[in-house]
Scaffold this active site. Structure first.
Site, PDB file in Angstrom:
ATOM      1  N   GLY A 191     -33.384  30.080 -12.368  1.00 32.60           N
ATOM      2  CA  GLY A 191     -32.233  30.977 -12.419  1.00 32.60           C
ATOM      3  C   GLY A 191     -32.111  31.734 -11.120  1.00 32.60           C
ATOM      4  N   GLY A 192     -31.165  32.623 -11.064  1.00 32.52           N
ATOM      5  CA  GLY A 192     -30.883  33.366  -9.843  1.00 32.52           C
ATOM      6  C   GLY A 192     -32.104  34.069  -9.272  1.00 32.52           C
TER       7      GLY A 192
ATOM      8  N   GLY B 230     -35.463  33.780 -10.777  1.00 30.88           N
ATOM      9  CA  GLY B 230     -36.748  33.346 -11.301  1.00 30.88           C
ATOM     10  C   GLY B 230     -36.592  32.167 -12.227  1.00 30.88           C
ATOM     11  N   PRO B 231     -37.707  31.595 -12.657  1.00 29.67           N
ATOM     12  CG  PRO B 231     -39.915  31.166 -13.255  1.00 29.67           C
ATOM     13  CD  PRO B 231     -39.079  31.998 -12.334  1.00 29.67           C
TER      14      PRO B 231
ATOM     15  CE  LYS C  22     -31.570  34.131 -15.407  1.00 34.06           C
ATOM     16  NZ  LYS C  22     -30.403  34.736 -14.756  1.00 34.06           N
TER      17      LYS C  22
ATOM     18  CG  ASP D  71     -23.136  32.598  -7.875  1.00 32.25           C
ATOM     19  OD1 ASP D  71     -22.487  31.734  -7.245  1.00 32.25           O
ATOM     20  OD2 ASP D  71     -24.360  32.542  -8.042  1.00 32.25           O
TER      21      ASP D  71
END
Ligand SMILES: *[C@@H]1O[C@H](CO)[C@@H](O)[C@H](O)[C@H]1NC(C)=O
Ligand SMILES: *[C@@H]1O[C@H](CO)[C@@H](O)[C@H](O)[C@H]1NC(C)=O
Ligand SMILES: *[C@@H]1O[C@H](CO)[C@@H](O)[C@H](O)[C@H]1NC(C)=O
Ligand SMILES: *[C@@H]1O[C@H](CO)[C@@H](O)[C@H](O)[C@H]1NC(C)=O
Ligand SMILES: *[C@@H]1O[C@H](CO)[C@@H](O)[C@H](O)[C@H]1NC(C)=O
Ligand SMILES: *[C@@H]1O[C@H](CO)[C@@H](O)[C@H](O)[C@H]1NC(C)=O
Ligand SMILES: *[C@@H]1O[C@H](CO)[C@@H](O)[C@H](O)[C@H]1NC(C)=O
Ligand SMILES: *[C@@H]1O[C@H](CO)[C@@H](O)[C@H](O)[C@H]1NC(C)=O
Ligand SMILES: *[C@@H]1O[C@H](CO)[C@@H](O)[C@H](O)[C@H]1NC(C)=O
Length: 813
Positions: free
Chosen positions: A505-506, A508-509, A524, A621
């Site tokens: 993700g933006g 972190g995993p 997340k 985004d």
């Protein structure tokens, strides 16, 4: 006989609050009973227990039990029960539990006001508690609850009268209907309902709309726990309790130390309209009118004679059958199109809603599509979703503020009628006496108004999240966001097992997890290495916890423990849109209907962000990998790490730090760092064209005529050759006129969205209208941005660095 030593009694004694009683004990033991005139006092002198009389009665009470004289005893009997005896040593009442260790049994009056019977045996667990056997009072930390599994219910019981504490006719409890409500019953008949709990408020209590019920905590919809309600204020110098009085009113009482009495009471129910079903089925109650009851539009009294006498109980009936009813009688299923919906604003939500299981599309469509007229009304609440009603509509009430927008199904012939007769209706209304009884729900406002009355536990639980975000620069207060503890998340994700990783993700995993109750979640985790991620993490918490929409991914909770910062979302089994759209095999699943549904969903989600939510949010985004798909491939916008909340009149902002993804960024944002709704519209346009064509905007176009998907689309558009753009899958079934029209419309809208100048681009509300063909003559699109130059990667960077703008690429998910 029933209940004794109930809270009511303890409360009657609370009036001695804070007086000094020397060294009185707080515990009854087998060897220490209390006789009339003796008392026990909780450790800090908050509550006192003893015998007392009520106003005009010569009876003595300990609990609800009348003792005729002053020779009563409260004692722990030989069998280990708490017992009330009269002068002749006859047992009048007993707590009636099985006690294996009578000799070590004690009954202790705690500072909370709870009288607890326990023997040292069961690891301190109690045998009996006065809080679990309440009378008419609701004291801090007490819990009203309904445990369906165990068939156990803790509810308040009114007194018979002001001086007779035996059980009266009213009870107050939590009812796990399809959606949990607080209800008062009169002789077991429904008497008042609070409306469903939506996670924050009971939506049928007017003033809960303006203030939160701070300090109150409701557990509902949790399979792990029974439904319950409790409260706890953080201001300890304030002494308040709530009482269900003998008239069925739920009132607040506050200790006035100056006057030495319980003063002020704020009744929850006072106006007639609050009484359940006052105006019968299909009748509407409006306290500002005289008479208060009338029939809903399109309905007439079932019994005119009764109705005119003010007996409204038999309610109203339809003047004209619904089209769907007529169709059914005829044995044909078609032709439902002839019904419509009457919109009624600021309404109390009706009794017994069914929560719609379908999350796809509009409540209206759902209601319309339900078979055999089984949906005759609907309403929407962001915390609950669609609510639909079948059969009789009961407890229709007009609020003066708050409430929901209610939509009632009527045949179109009835809907049309209204347009001409509106004037008459209005004149009748103004003739009514305007008596607005605001005090009716004053209580709930007060609960919230007091500063420092927030629930203690809640403050502790939310400490970290609120500390760091709190009432921050953007001036928004965090809403209740459940805390999920780290342990639980670690277990759910198998210790963040690599096999459970869904992607990056933006900040972190993202892992897939399964909670104890089987619920699937997406987790997340902020990578510890990333210093920059913290800002996005906090931003996401602030933004998304304030938003609820079926096309936005839902945040279920957060976890902040030590170094760990984790967000927990609903799990989206179909991952993100790009995994379908740009996969040669999976893209075949997305036929045109599914794609159009996705386009519509994204547009609604974005419209909600820009216009419909209380905040104006620019996502910044939007792209295919940030659109997740649920089980039925409904889209949900995700990843608010870069979103910006705008104040009231703010429409545009500048940023030094341009973040976003190449190919989706509008020119003014990429180059000047300027963003607004229209920069999201640009990204939406790119996404829309990607969905129609099945091609990435950034896929290389090695052609001197065009350098990007946008240029390619523009070229085909001008050549009148749009069908070569469209993904082959989308063109099946062949020669489907409806589909072709929609596809053409979508390409047109896409081109309007990606125009070079922000002012030329439509707003999201226009886009939504255009998609729904509410607008038919579209503007002609001007040339899109980025058609002349290969401005996908390098050029942006070059220009950006010239202007001193840093460009961060967060793509790669
Ligand atoms: C409590 O009541 C029981 C009768 O059930 C009696 O036997 C006992 O002596 C009483 N205890 C005290 C301390 O009065
Ligand atoms: C007690 O009785 C008197 C006279 O009958 C009456 O006026 C008063 O209201 C009563 N008090 C209560 C609390 O019922
Ligand atoms: C107490 O024990 C008896 C006999 O074992 C049993 O029948 C009864 O249900 C028990 N009562 C409670 C309240 O558990
Ligand atoms: C309780 O209900 C019964 C039966 O409806 C009625 O007779 C009685 O007057 C009610 N009591 C009170 C205190 O309202
Ligand atoms: C109102 O009408 C219903 C029948 O519809 C009847 O049962 C009830 O007794 C009436 N109530 C009054 C107060 O007249
Ligand atoms: C069926 O529909 C027709 C036309 O809408 C109507 O005239 C007829 O009465 C209906 N039949 C029944 C049984 O409702
Ligand atoms: C619950 O919902 C179902 C439909 O889902 C409906 O038939 C039923 O009446 C509702 N029950 C209550 C108590 O609201
Ligand atoms: C709805 O209609 C279907 C068939 O038309 C029938 O089988 C079903 O029983 C109906 N349901 C209700 C609630 O009327
Ligand atoms: C607590 O309540 C008291 C009495 O109402 C009030 O005077 C005081 O300001 C409150 N304290 C806080 C911290 O709100």
């Amino acid at each position: 006989m029933g209940k004794t030593i109930s809270c009511s009694v303890l409360l009657a004694l609370v009036s001695c609050f804070l007086l000094q009683f020397g060294a009185a004990l707080d515990t009854i033991t087998p060897s220490k009973s209390i006789k009339d005139t003796e008392v026990i006092i909780s450790q800090n002198g908050v509550f006192r227990l003893g015998f007392f009389s009520l106003a005009n009665s010569s009876n003595r009470y300990v609990g609800i039990l009348p003792l005729k004289d002053s020779s009563g005893i409260l004692n722990i009997s030989d069998d280990g029960n708490l017992a009330v005896l009269n002068g002749k040593n006859e047992i009048l009442w007993s707590s009636n539990v099985n006690n294996t260790a009578p000799s070590t049994t004690t009954a202790q009056l705690r500072d909370s006001g709870n009288l607890v019977l326990s023997n040292g045996d069961d690891a301190g667990s109690s045998l009996w508690e006065s809080f679990e056997d309440p009378s008419n009072a609701f004291i801090e930390t007490m819990e009203i609850s309904t445990d369906v599994k165990k068939g156990r219910k803790v509810e308040l019981k009114s007194w018979k009268s002001i001086d007779d504490p035996s059980d009266g006719n009213f009870s107050l409890g939590i009812e796990p209907f399809n959606i949990t409500e607080l209800v008062i019953r009169n002789n077991n008949q429904l008497y008042f309902r609070s409306g469903p709990w939506n996670g924050n408020i009971f939506i049928g209590l007017i003033l809960m709309y303006t203030d939160y019920l701070d300090g109150f905590e409701v557990v509902a919809d949790n399979p792990q726990q029974p439904d319950s309600m409790t409260y706890e204020f953080s201001n300890e110098s304030m002494l308040i309790y709530y009482e269900l009085d003998s008239q069925g009113k739920f009132v607040e009482r506050e200790w006035d130390a100056g006057k030495g009495e319980w003063s002020k009471n704020y009744p929850v129910i006072q106006i007639d309209c609050d009484v359940y079903g006052k105006c019968g089925a299909f009748g509407i109650c409006d306290s500002t009118k005289e008479p208060i009851c009338s029939c809903l539009k399109g309905f007439k009294p079932r019994n005119i004679e009764e109705w005119s006498r003010g007996n409204w109980s038999s309610g109203c009936i339809r003047t004209t059958l619904l089209q769907c009813e007529r169709d059914n009688n005829n044995g044909s299923g078609a032709g439902q199109g002839d019904d419509g919906f009457l919109e009624m604003k600021m309404m109390k939500v009706l009794a017994f809603p069914a929560r719609s299981s379908i999350i796809n599309g509009d409540c209206k469509d759902q209601c319309m599509n339900m078979k055999n007229c089984s949906c005759v009304a609907y309403a929407y609440d962001s915390g609950i979703g669609c609510m639909v009603w079948s059969g009789d509509l009961i407890d229709v009430q007009k609020f003066s503020t708050g409430g929901v927008d209610l939509y009632i199904r009527l045949p179109s012939s009835e809907l049309d009628k209204g347009k001409s007769s509106k004037i008459i209706v209005i004149t009748t209304v103004t003739a009514g006496i305007v008596v607005i009884t605001i005090s009716a729900l004053f209580l709930w406002r007060r609960m919230a108004k007091h500063k420092g009355r927030n629930k203690k536990r809640k403050q502790i639980k939310h400490q970290f999240c609120s500390e760091n975000i709190g009432e921050n620069s953007i001036g928004v207060k965090l809403q209740q966001l459940p805390i999920i503890n780290f342990e639980e998340i670690a277990t759910a994700t198998n210790n963040f097992n690599h096999a459970k990783k869904l992607g990056q993700g933006g900040f972190g995993p993202v892992y897939r997890g399964t909670l104890d109750d089987g619920k699937e979640i997406a987790v997340k985790r902020l990578s510890k290495a990333s210093g920059q991620g913290l800002e996005e993490f906090m931003n996401e918490v602030v933004v998304i916890s304030k938003l609820q929409h079926r096309n936005l991914v839902r945040l279920l909770g957060c976890c902040v423990e030590g170094e760990e910062k984790i967000l927990v979302y609903e799990y989206m089994p179909n991952k993100s849109l790009d995994t379908f759209l740009f996969d040669p095999i999976k893209q075949n699943i997305l036929d045109w209907r599914k794609r159009f549904n996705i386009i519509e969903g994204i547009s609604r989600g974005l419209l909600y962000l820009h216009k419909d939510s209380r905040l104006k949010v620019i996502h910044r985004d939007l792209k295919a990998s940030n659109v997740l798909l649920d089980q039925e491939l409904n889209p949900k916008i995700a990843d608010f790490g870069m979103a910006r909340i705008f104040g009231g009149d703010e429409n545009q902002a500048n940023t030094k730090r341009v973040v976003g993804t190449y190919g989706y960024m509008s020119p003014e944002y990429a180059i000047q760092g300027q963003f607004s709704e229209k920069s999201d519209v640009f990204s939406f346009g790119v996404l829309l064209l990607e969905i129609v064509s099945g091609r990435k905007n950034t896929s290389l176009f090695n052609n001197q005529d065009y350098f990007s998907l946008l240029g390619y689309v523009w070229k085909l558009w001008n050549e009148g050759n749009i069908w070569s753009l469209v993904d082959k899958v989308v063109l099946e079934p062949k020669s489907n006129l409806k589909n072709e029209k929609e596809i053409r419309r979508c390409i047109h809208i896409g081109l309007l969205c990606v125009q070079e100048y922000a002012t030329d681009r439509p707003t999201m509300s226009t886009v939504v209208s255009m998609l729904n063909s509410e607008i038919s003559n579209f503007n002609t699109p001007k040339q899109p941005a980025f058609t002349q130059t290969p401005l996908i990667t390098h050029d942006v960077q070059n220009r950006a660095s010239v202007n001193g703008v840093t460009l961060t690429d967060f793509d790669g998910r």
